[in-house]
Design a protein around this motif. Structure first.
Motif, mmCIF file in Angstrom:
data_model
loop_
_atom_site.group_PDB
_atom_site.id
_atom_site.type_symbol
_atom_site.label_atom_id
_atom_site.label_comp_id
_atom_site.label_asym_id
_atom_site.label_seq_id
_atom_site.Cartn_x
_atom_site.Cartn_y
_atom_site.Cartn_z
ATOM 1 N N LEU A 29 35.645 46.005 43.968
ATOM 2 C CA LEU A 29 35.996 46.167 45.375
ATOM 3 C C LEU A 29 37.193 45.268 45.669
ATOM 4 N N GLU A 30 38.280 45.858 46.151
ATOM 5 C CA GLU A 30 39.500 45.117 46.463
ATOM 6 C C GLU A 30 39.711 45.075 47.972
ATOM 7 N N VAL A 31 40.091 43.900 48.467
ATOM 8 C CA VAL A 31 40.392 43.713 49.882
ATOM 9 C C VAL A 31 41.903 43.692 50.059
ATOM 10 N N ASP A 32 42.441 44.686 50.738
ATOM 11 C CA ASP A 32 43.890 44.765 50.943
ATOM 12 C C ASP A 32 44.308 43.896 52.120
ATOM 13 N N GLY A 33 44.940 42.774 51.842
ATOM 14 C CA GLY A 33 45.418 41.870 52.877
ATOM 15 C C GLY A 33 46.923 41.918 53.007
ATOM 16 N N PRO A 34 47.542 40.963 53.647
ATOM 17 C CA PRO A 34 48.976 40.954 53.881
ATOM 18 C C PRO A 34 49.817 40.946 52.625
ATOM 19 N N TYR A 35 49.243 40.405 51.557
ATOM 20 C CA TYR A 35 50.022 40.301 50.331
ATOM 21 C C TYR A 35 50.039 41.602 49.545
ATOM 22 N N PHE A 89 30.823 51.239 49.664
ATOM 23 C CA PHE A 89 31.187 50.989 48.262
ATOM 24 C C PHE A 89 30.012 51.301 47.335
ATOM 25 N N PHE A 90 28.802 50.924 47.727
ATOM 26 C CA PHE A 90 27.622 51.235 46.916
ATOM 27 C C PHE A 90 27.458 52.750 46.764
ATOM 28 N N LYS A 100 42.707 39.660 33.673
ATOM 29 C CA LYS A 100 43.013 40.366 34.906
ATOM 30 C C LYS A 100 41.974 39.974 35.960
ATOM 31 N N GLU A 101 42.429 39.872 37.200
ATOM 32 C CA GLU A 101 41.530 39.441 38.268
ATOM 33 C C GLU A 101 41.164 40.575 39.202
ATOM 34 N N ALA A 102 39.896 40.617 39.577
ATOM 35 C CA ALA A 102 39.416 41.546 40.597
ATOM 36 C C ALA A 102 38.980 40.719 41.800
ATOM 37 N N ASP A 103 39.156 41.270 43.002
ATOM 38 C CA ASP A 103 38.670 40.553 44.182
ATOM 39 C C ASP A 103 37.157 40.372 44.089
ATOM 40 N N PHE A 104 36.442 41.479 43.811
ATOM 41 C CA PHE A 104 34.993 41.411 43.640
ATOM 42 C C PHE A 104 34.571 42.357 42.519
ATOM 43 N N LEU A 105 33.993 41.797 41.466
ATOM 44 C CA LEU A 105 33.399 42.578 40.385
ATOM 45 C C LEU A 105 31.902 42.617 40.666
ATOM 46 N N ILE A 106 31.379 43.821 40.904
ATOM 47 C CA ILE A 106 30.025 43.966 41.451
ATOM 48 C C ILE A 106 29.144 44.816 40.533
ATOM 49 N N GLY A 135 21.690 41.148 47.970
ATOM 50 C CA GLY A 135 21.016 40.619 46.788
ATOM 51 C C GLY A 135 21.581 41.076 45.455
ATOM 52 N N VAL A 136 22.775 41.709 45.448
ATOM 53 C CA VAL A 136 23.354 42.182 44.189
ATOM 54 C C VAL A 136 24.048 41.041 43.437
ATOM 55 N N LEU A 137 24.300 41.277 42.160
ATOM 56 C CA LEU A 137 25.100 40.355 41.361
ATOM 57 C C LEU A 137 26.571 40.670 41.618
ATOM 58 N N PHE A 138 27.366 39.653 41.957
ATOM 59 C CA PHE A 138 28.796 39.882 42.117
ATOM 60 C C PHE A 138 29.577 38.655 41.687
ATOM 61 N N VAL A 139 30.790 38.916 41.206
ATOM 62 C CA VAL A 139 31.668 37.861 40.713
ATOM 63 C C VAL A 139 32.953 37.908 41.530
ATOM 64 N N PRO A 140 33.186 36.934 42.425
ATOM 65 C CA PRO A 140 34.356 36.986 43.297
ATOM 66 C C PRO A 140 35.586 36.289 42.729
ATOM 67 N N ASN A 141 36.738 36.935 42.864
ATOM 68 C CA ASN A 141 38.027 36.325 42.524
ATOM 69 C C ASN A 141 38.033 35.625 41.171
ATOM 70 N N SER A 142 37.536 36.309 40.173
ATOM 71 C CA SER A 142 37.463 35.698 38.853
ATOM 72 C C SER A 142 38.245 36.498 37.823
#
Length: 334
Positions: free
Chosen positions: A276-282, A325-326, A261-267, A241-248
């Motif tokens: 919160l950043e998700v480390d993927g293949p890239y 993360f919380f 600048k872009e964050a994966d999730f600004l929470i 139920g938190v406020l979060f802004v994804p990939n913006s």
């Protein structure tokens, strides 16, 4: 070139190598351009190793751990990789012609521009792997694959693919995806009017995700994501139920002035903000300096907590990642 010390340890044998890895968990082996053709590396722990442009032609990598390894441009032609764990590995433009990848884990692996001609993929796990029109699937040998780690989503559900059917199917999927993405980009370029700052069809958004003809669009709740893993985190955040802004894109002050600048999730958690950043293949070793600079910029702009989590953990245990993360936010602002 490869780190001489690392290469020397590996050449002493897998037992010595794995013991060294266990004793030095923070070291990322540098085997750049190493000549390991024909080497017996079965069950070797090569996770997070830099094997880009190395020669592993004809090597025995049965059961080897290659999670998060950098395998760009690697020559794995005729290599034996039965049961190897290649999940999240960067195999862009790698040469795998004739390699045996039966039973291998290719979950979220990146294979853009890789040559898989004649590769045996029977029984491999390919959930959310990254391929595009430049990935060569000619003469791939594949009777069946799995789309999940638990091997419950088998394809085909019954029986086996006919010879050439797997490659034909994925080529059609790629062509269709490229067509849809290209059309989307075309519309984006014609709809938006930068000279007047007007979006006449009200279709643009502030999401920072950039999609190209070789990308796969993942959507959830009318939002776009780079991977199903990011959607797992979005769903977990939604459950709290938190406020979060994804990939913006966020407008920040940087050493160069005001920039996006872009964050994966600004929470926002209990009135406290974190990224919160998700480390993927890239998220390769080569990009780490750039990523660290972006993290510093967010922190200088008042975001005290910027934390990264590996994609595999995010996919398998998203609720656990979010709760951790919380806790970090509570500690970071205490």
């Amino acid at each position: 070139m490869a780190n001489p010390e690392h290469l020397a340890i590996l050449k002493q044998g897998v037992e010595v190598w794995n013991k060294w890895r266990d004793e030095n968990p923070d070291i990322r082996p540098d085997l750049f351009r190493a000549d390991l053709s024909g080497a017996d590396l079965s069950w070797a722990n090569l996770s997070e190793a830099n094997l880009s442009w190395a020669n592993l032609k004809g090597a025995n990598l049965k059961g080897a751990n290659l999670i998060w390894a950098n395998l760009i441009g690697l020559d794995l032609s005729m290599a034996y990789l039965v049961g190897a764990d290649l999940s999240a590995a960067n195999l862009n433009i790698a040469y795998l012609t004739g390699a045996n990848l039966s039973g291998a884990d290719l979950t979220i692996a990146c294979l853009l521009g890789a040559d898989l001609s004649g590769v045996n993929l029977t029984g491999s796990r390919i959930g959310d792997w990254h391929i595009h029109s430049g990935t060569n699937l000619d003469k791939v040998i594949c009777e069946y694959v799995y789309l999940d780690d638990e091997k419950t989503e088998r394809r085909p559900i019954n029986g086996n693919f006919a010879p050439g059917e797997f490659a034909s199917l994925y080529k059609k999927i790629i062509e269709t995806t490229d067509l849809i993405i290209s059309k989307t980009l075309e519309n984006d370029n014609t709809v938006n009017k930068p000279e007047k700052n007007i979006d006449v069809d009200n279709t643009s958004n502030n999401q920072g995700v950039q999609f190209y003809a070789n990308s796969t669009i993942h959507t959830w709740e009318n939002l776009r994501f780079r991977s199903k893993t990011e959607i797992k985190i979005a769903e977990a955040l939604d459950r709290t139920g938190v406020l979060f802004v994804p990939n913006s894109l966020a407008r920040l002050t940087t050493p160069k002035g005001r920039e996006n600048k872009e964050a994966d999730f600004l929470i926002c958690y209990n009135g406290k903000w974190g990224v919160l950043e998700v480390d993927g293949p890239y998220h390769t070793a080569e990009r780490r300096v750039e990523e660290q600079e972006r993290e510093r910029i967010f922190k200088k702009n008042g975001i005290k907590v910027v934390e990264r989590f590996d994609a595999q953990r995010c996919y398998n245990n998203p609720d656990e990642v979010v709760q951790e993360f919380f806790n970090m936010i509570d500690i970071g602002y205490s």
